[in-house]
Design a protein around this motif. Structure first.
Motif, PDB file in Angstrom:
ATOM      1  N   ASP A  19      -0.005  -1.236  -0.238  1.00  0.00           N
ATOM      2  CA  ASP A  19       0.191  -0.629  -0.123  1.00  0.00           C
ATOM      3  C   ASP A  19       0.614   1.117   0.508  1.00  0.00           C
ATOM      4  OD1 ASP A  19      -2.369   1.344   0.474  1.00  0.00           O
ATOM      5  OD2 ASP A  19      -1.299   2.201   2.494  1.00  0.00           O
ATOM      6  N   GLU A  20       2.041   0.990   0.586  1.00  0.00           N
ATOM      7  CA  GLU A  20       2.926   2.272   0.806  1.00  0.00           C
ATOM      8  C   GLU A  20       3.514   3.024  -0.078  1.00  0.00           C
ATOM      9  OE1 GLU A  20       5.274   2.287   4.191  1.00  0.00           O
ATOM     10  OE2 GLU A  20       3.295   2.134   5.459  1.00  0.00           O
ATOM     11  N   LEU A  21       4.354   1.246  -0.849  1.00  0.00           N
ATOM     12  CA  LEU A  21       5.071   1.298  -2.611  1.00  0.00           C
ATOM     13  C   LEU A  21       4.818   1.804  -3.516  1.00  0.00           C
ATOM     14  CD1 LEU A  21       7.500  -1.667  -1.089  1.00  0.00           C
ATOM     15  CD2 LEU A  21       8.039   1.068  -1.318  1.00  0.00           C
ATOM     16  N   ILE A  22       3.011   1.260  -3.695  1.00  0.00           N
ATOM     17  CA  ILE A  22       1.855   1.531  -4.753  1.00  0.00           C
ATOM     18  C   ILE A  22       1.707   2.288  -4.808  1.00  0.00           C
ATOM     19  CG2 ILE A  22       0.551   0.683  -6.384  1.00  0.00           C
ATOM     20  CD1 ILE A  22       0.927  -2.121  -4.923  1.00  0.00           C
ATOM     21  N   PRO A  23       1.449   3.714  -5.983  1.00  0.00           N
ATOM     22  CA  PRO A  23       0.776   5.112  -6.116  1.00  0.00           C
ATOM     23  C   PRO A  23      -0.385   4.347  -6.252  1.00  0.00           C
ATOM     24  CG  PRO A  23       3.241   5.164  -7.411  1.00  0.00           C
ATOM     25  CD  PRO A  23       3.085   3.639  -6.837  1.00  0.00           C
ATOM     26  N   ASP A  24      -1.539   5.843  -5.212  1.00  0.00           N
ATOM     27  CA  ASP A  24      -2.926   5.186  -5.343  1.00  0.00           C
ATOM     28  C   ASP A  24      -3.437   4.466  -4.948  1.00  0.00           C
ATOM     29  OD1 ASP A  24      -2.977   8.189  -6.573  1.00  0.00           O
ATOM     30  OD2 ASP A  24      -2.485   7.892  -7.862  1.00  0.00           O
ATOM     31  N   ALA A  25      -2.441   3.102  -4.034  1.00  0.00           N
ATOM     32  CA  ALA A  25      -2.580   2.005  -3.402  1.00  0.00           C
ATOM     33  C   ALA A  25      -4.151   1.954  -2.879  1.00  0.00           C
ATOM     34  CB  ALA A  25      -1.665   1.083  -3.620  1.00  0.00           C
ATOM     35  N   ARG A  26      -4.857   1.168  -2.490  1.00  0.00           N
ATOM     36  CA  ARG A  26      -5.947   0.984  -1.197  1.00  0.00           C
ATOM     37  C   ARG A  26      -5.520   0.194  -0.562  1.00  0.00           C
ATOM     38  NH1 ARG A  26     -11.100   3.764  -5.356  1.00  0.00           N
ATOM     39  NH2 ARG A  26      -9.897   4.920  -5.759  1.00  0.00           N
ATOM     40  N   LEU A  27      -5.655  -0.147   0.478  1.00  0.00           N
ATOM     41  CA  LEU A  27      -5.744  -1.330   1.799  1.00  0.00           C
ATOM     42  C   LEU A  27      -6.818  -1.530   2.124  1.00  0.00           C
ATOM     43  CD1 LEU A  27      -4.428  -3.686   2.866  1.00  0.00           C
ATOM     44  CD2 LEU A  27      -3.161  -2.319   4.230  1.00  0.00           C
ATOM     45  N   LEU A  28      -7.691  -3.289   2.302  1.00  0.00           N
ATOM     46  CA  LEU A  28      -8.384  -2.851   2.377  1.00  0.00           C
ATOM     47  C   LEU A  28      -8.456  -4.448   3.251  1.00  0.00           C
ATOM     48  CD1 LEU A  28     -11.598  -3.719   3.774  1.00  0.00           C
ATOM     49  CD2 LEU A  28     -12.317  -4.753   1.346  1.00  0.00           C
ATOM     50  N   ILE A  29      -8.348  -5.055   4.638  1.00  0.00           N
ATOM     51  CA  ILE A  29      -7.836  -5.603   5.328  1.00  0.00           C
ATOM     52  C   ILE A  29      -9.080  -6.016   6.053  1.00  0.00           C
ATOM     53  CG2 ILE A  29      -6.896  -6.492   7.630  1.00  0.00           C
ATOM     54  CD1 ILE A  29      -4.984  -3.876   7.598  1.00  0.00           C
ATOM     55  N   LEU A  30      -9.861  -7.824   5.452  1.00  0.00           N
ATOM     56  CA  LEU A  30     -10.975  -8.016   5.503  1.00  0.00           C
ATOM     57  C   LEU A  30     -10.753  -9.169   7.352  1.00  0.00           C
ATOM     58  CD1 LEU A  30     -11.837 -10.156   2.404  1.00  0.00           C
ATOM     59  CD2 LEU A  30     -12.532  -8.212   3.528  1.00  0.00           C
ATOM     60  N   GLU A  31     -10.964  -8.529   8.685  1.00  0.00           N
ATOM     61  CA  GLU A  31     -10.805  -9.140   9.366  1.00  0.00           C
ATOM     62  C   GLU A  31     -11.534 -10.292   9.600  1.00  0.00           C
ATOM     63  OE1 GLU A  31      -9.122  -7.018  11.959  1.00  0.00           O
ATOM     64  OE2 GLU A  31      -9.146  -5.523  10.552  1.00  0.00           O
ATOM     65  N   ASP A  32     -12.337 -10.969   9.493  1.00  0.00           N
ATOM     66  CA  ASP A  32     -12.132 -12.612   9.699  1.00  0.00           C
ATOM     67  C   ASP A  32     -11.887 -13.593   8.463  1.00  0.00           C
ATOM     68  OD1 ASP A  32     -14.077 -11.830  12.283  1.00  0.00           O
ATOM     69  OD2 ASP A  32     -15.331 -10.978  10.769  1.00  0.00           O
ATOM     70  N   SER A  33     -11.057 -12.703   7.570  1.00  0.00           N
ATOM     71  CA  SER A  33     -10.391 -13.886   7.111  1.00  0.00           C
ATOM     72  C   SER A  33      -8.699 -13.855   7.389  1.00  0.00           C
ATOM     73  CB  SER A  33     -10.204 -13.422   5.254  1.00  0.00           C
ATOM     74  OG  SER A  33     -11.906 -13.732   5.608  1.00  0.00           O
ATOM     75  N   GLY A  34      -8.172 -15.282   6.074  1.00  0.00           N
ATOM     76  CA  GLY A  34      -7.293 -15.431   6.134  1.00  0.00           C
ATOM     77  C   GLY A  34      -6.957 -15.739   4.733  1.00  0.00           C
ATOM     78  N   GLN A  35      -6.540 -16.248   4.237  1.00  0.00           N
ATOM     79  CA  GLN A  35      -5.878 -16.004   2.557  1.00  0.00           C
ATOM     80  C   GLN A  35      -7.198 -15.884   2.366  1.00  0.00           C
ATOM     81  OE1 GLN A  35      -4.818 -17.975  -0.478  1.00  0.00           O
ATOM     82  NE2 GLN A  35      -4.009 -16.049  -0.573  1.00  0.00           N
ATOM     83  N   PRO A  36      -7.882 -16.939   1.572  1.00  0.00           N
ATOM     84  CA  PRO A  36      -9.049 -16.548   1.008  1.00  0.00           C
ATOM     85  C   PRO A  36      -9.928 -16.310   1.496  1.00  0.00           C
ATOM     86  CG  PRO A  36      -9.459 -18.721   1.827  1.00  0.00           C
ATOM     87  CD  PRO A  36      -7.367 -18.491   2.256  1.00  0.00           C
ATOM     88  N   GLY A  37      -9.793 -14.739   1.168  1.00  0.00           N
ATOM     89  CA  GLY A  37     -11.141 -13.620   1.604  1.00  0.00           C
ATOM     90  C   GLY A  37     -12.112 -13.280   1.132  1.00  0.00           C
ATOM     91  N   HIS A  38     -11.596 -13.825  -0.203  1.00  0.00           N
ATOM     92  CA  HIS A  38     -13.221 -14.396  -0.849  1.00  0.00           C
ATOM     93  C   HIS A  38     -13.033 -15.437  -1.007  1.00  0.00           C
ATOM     94  CE1 HIS A  38     -10.501 -16.903  -3.200  1.00  0.00           C
ATOM     95  NE2 HIS A  38     -11.169 -17.344  -4.085  1.00  0.00           N
ATOM     96  N   VAL A  39     -13.676 -16.233  -0.324  1.00  0.00           N
ATOM     97  CA  VAL A  39     -14.570 -16.590  -0.298  1.00  0.00           C
ATOM     98  C   VAL A  39     -14.662 -17.192   1.311  1.00  0.00           C
ATOM     99  CG1 VAL A  39     -14.485 -19.694   0.535  1.00  0.00           C
ATOM    100  CG2 VAL A  39     -12.990 -19.450  -1.253  1.00  0.00           C
ATOM    101  N   GLU A  40     -14.312 -16.416   2.774  1.00  0.00           N
ATOM    102  CA  GLU A  40     -14.861 -15.798   4.195  1.00  0.00           C
ATOM    103  C   GLU A  40     -15.569 -14.498   4.498  1.00  0.00           C
ATOM    104  OE1 GLU A  40     -10.310 -18.140   5.518  1.00  0.00           O
ATOM    105  OE2 GLU A  40     -10.458 -16.549   5.661  1.00  0.00           O
ATOM    106  N   GLU A  41     -15.312 -14.407   3.378  1.00  0.00           N
ATOM    107  CA  GLU A  41     -16.201 -12.833   3.750  1.00  0.00           C
ATOM    108  C   GLU A  41     -16.278 -12.021   1.729  1.00  0.00           C
ATOM    109  OE1 GLU A  41     -15.075 -10.303   6.730  1.00  0.00           O
ATOM    110  OE2 GLU A  41     -13.188 -11.393   6.383  1.00  0.00           O
ATOM    111  N   PRO A  42     -17.089 -13.531   1.455  1.00  0.00           N
ATOM    112  CA  PRO A  42     -16.816 -13.008  -0.519  1.00  0.00           C
ATOM    113  C   PRO A  42     -17.825 -11.076  -0.288  1.00  0.00           C
ATOM    114  CG  PRO A  42     -19.003 -14.215   0.602  1.00  0.00           C
ATOM    115  CD  PRO A  42     -17.654 -14.290   1.738  1.00  0.00           C
ATOM    116  N   GLU A  43     -19.008 -11.258   0.449  1.00  0.00           N
ATOM    117  CA  GLU A  43     -19.607 -10.060   0.468  1.00  0.00           C
ATOM    118  C   GLU A  43     -19.362  -8.372   0.867  1.00  0.00           C
ATOM    119  OE1 GLU A  43     -20.560 -12.181   2.868  1.00  0.00           O
ATOM    120  OE2 GLU A  43     -22.511 -13.080   1.694  1.00  0.00           O
TER     121      GLU A  43
END
Length: 64
Positions: A19-43
């Protein structure tokens, strides 16, 4: 960048670094997920992708 709080592969630390190195990046931390966030917190994952696409898309007919 979307990372899961409990991701041991590319977690919060790496997400913050990117997030710090990539210009205009955005960071979202899924609080209840491990690696497969798209599976664990799909919404939350889908909403973040939808928001990103809407906010960064070039309007139809506009020059890229």
């Amino acid at each position: 960048m979307i990372v899961g709080r409990h991701d041991v592969i590319c977690g919060v630390r790496r997400g913050r670094e990117l997030d710090e190195l990539i210009p205009d990046a955005r960071l979202l931390i899924l609080e209840d997920s491990g690696q497969p966030g798209h599976v664990e917190e799909p919404e939350a994952f889908a909403e973040a992708v939808r928001r990103f696409v809407l906010e960064t898309s070039v309007p139809q007919g506009a020059a890229a």
